[in-house]
Design an enzyme around this catalytic site. Sequence first.
Site, PDB file in Angstrom:
ATOM      1  N   CYS A  12      47.131  61.708  31.247  1.00 34.29           N
ATOM      2  CA  CYS A  12      48.168  62.112  30.292  1.00 34.29           C
ATOM      3  C   CYS A  12      47.571  62.795  29.062  1.00 34.29           C
ATOM      4  CB  CYS A  12      49.007  60.898  29.882  1.00 34.29           C
ATOM      5  SG  CYS A  12      49.997  60.256  31.266  1.00 34.29           S
ATOM      6  N   ASP A  52      43.676  39.614  52.173  1.00 29.22           N
ATOM      7  CA  ASP A  52      44.728  39.008  52.985  1.00 29.22           C
ATOM      8  C   ASP A  52      44.103  38.616  54.319  1.00 29.22           C
ATOM      9  OD1 ASP A  52      44.434  41.341  54.399  1.00 29.22           O
ATOM     10  OD2 ASP A  52      46.343  42.202  53.787  1.00 29.22           O
ATOM     11  N   CYS A  75      51.773  57.587  27.222  1.00 25.92           N
ATOM     12  CA  CYS A  75      50.644  56.967  27.932  1.00 25.92           C
ATOM     13  C   CYS A  75      49.332  57.556  27.413  1.00 25.92           C
ATOM     14  CB  CYS A  75      50.786  57.214  29.435  1.00 25.92           C
ATOM     15  SG  CYS A  75      49.404  56.582  30.416  1.00 25.92           S
TER      16      CYS A  75
END
Length: 373
Positions: free
Chosen positions: A311, A94, A306
């Site tokens: 996980c 940015d 997931c």
Amino acid sequence: MNEFRYELIKECKDTGARVGKIHTPHGVINTPIFMPVGTQATVKSMTSEDLVEMDANIILGNTYHLYLRPGQEIMDKAGGLHKFMNWDRPILTDSGGFQVFSLNDLRKITEEGVEFVSHLDGSRHFMTPEKSIDMQNSIGADIIMCFDECAPAGADYEYTKKSMEMTSRWAKRCKEAHKRPHDQALFGIVQGGMYEDLRAQSVKDLLEIDFPGYSIGGLSVGEAKDVMYRMLDATTPLLPKDKPRYLMGVGSLDALFEGVVRGIDMFDCVLQTRIARNGTAFTSHGKVVVRNATYKEDFSPLDPECDCFVCRNYSRAYLRHLIKAGEILGARLLTYHNLYFTLVTMRKIREAIMDDRLLAYKREFFEKFGITE
């Protein structure tokens, strides 16, 4: 030779959504894409290897923060941000505008640029469109942004009009100052607050200057989501189909879907990493606030659906313990999962567009996640 190119692969039959590829000097970006935010040359708690493993196509750097620390001299000596942080895939920066304008009382805006006080040490600086581009040239990101003014959500019409017109003038100065157009794509930023006619004028101004891509700024700055979506409805159709469209600073899961449906290709947000540090995770069945006592003896995976390494290997009880104990690992594991979950969701969105079932997938996701339309 300009190595930047947008390739439109497929348009959705029922919405403005599209699948595409952005070709850059550091690789191909599959769109629609979510971009993890690496404000200070790092996506918080993640290594570059982590990000490659979860298949992040592109990450963000922040010009304001990199300008203040480590500074332009270090960026030049390091050979740019890619080498500095050991990341060989695309980077977007940015312009620093949003951060500078967020300083409120610590900055003063003039036609020439913005005088501001560093949040780090109180030192005074003057950022101009030319200086922002010069810094981004040193950073060496594949996609860079024009320096713009982001008007506050509640700004009145006259203020917003003057701000938008100055952003257009600054955009011309940015393009003229850009020293590396052959390997860095400079995007114009559409402003105009919550006023449809100003958004349309901003697009017209920027198309006349002609950029390889266009960002939509000044949204998700405090306005209601239906107002943001109305601005997108008014703005996105005016942008060229053969160039990428980037909605800045938006990354909640509902907004990702709503943005894609309206023809947006690129998104970024700190939400995924920020809520992870606070002990919250995105899962297939909605948000899980891991720090809550209800998970103290919950030895099930964070999200059974997931397949990320978090996980597969760690329980909610263990993650809660880490967060409660203030252990760095807790923030790291939840950050990994939230980014992974979001990137997989974006991949499934791309697949749904290719299969002409985006709206059906959106309905399924919202229902399961607990999002009310």
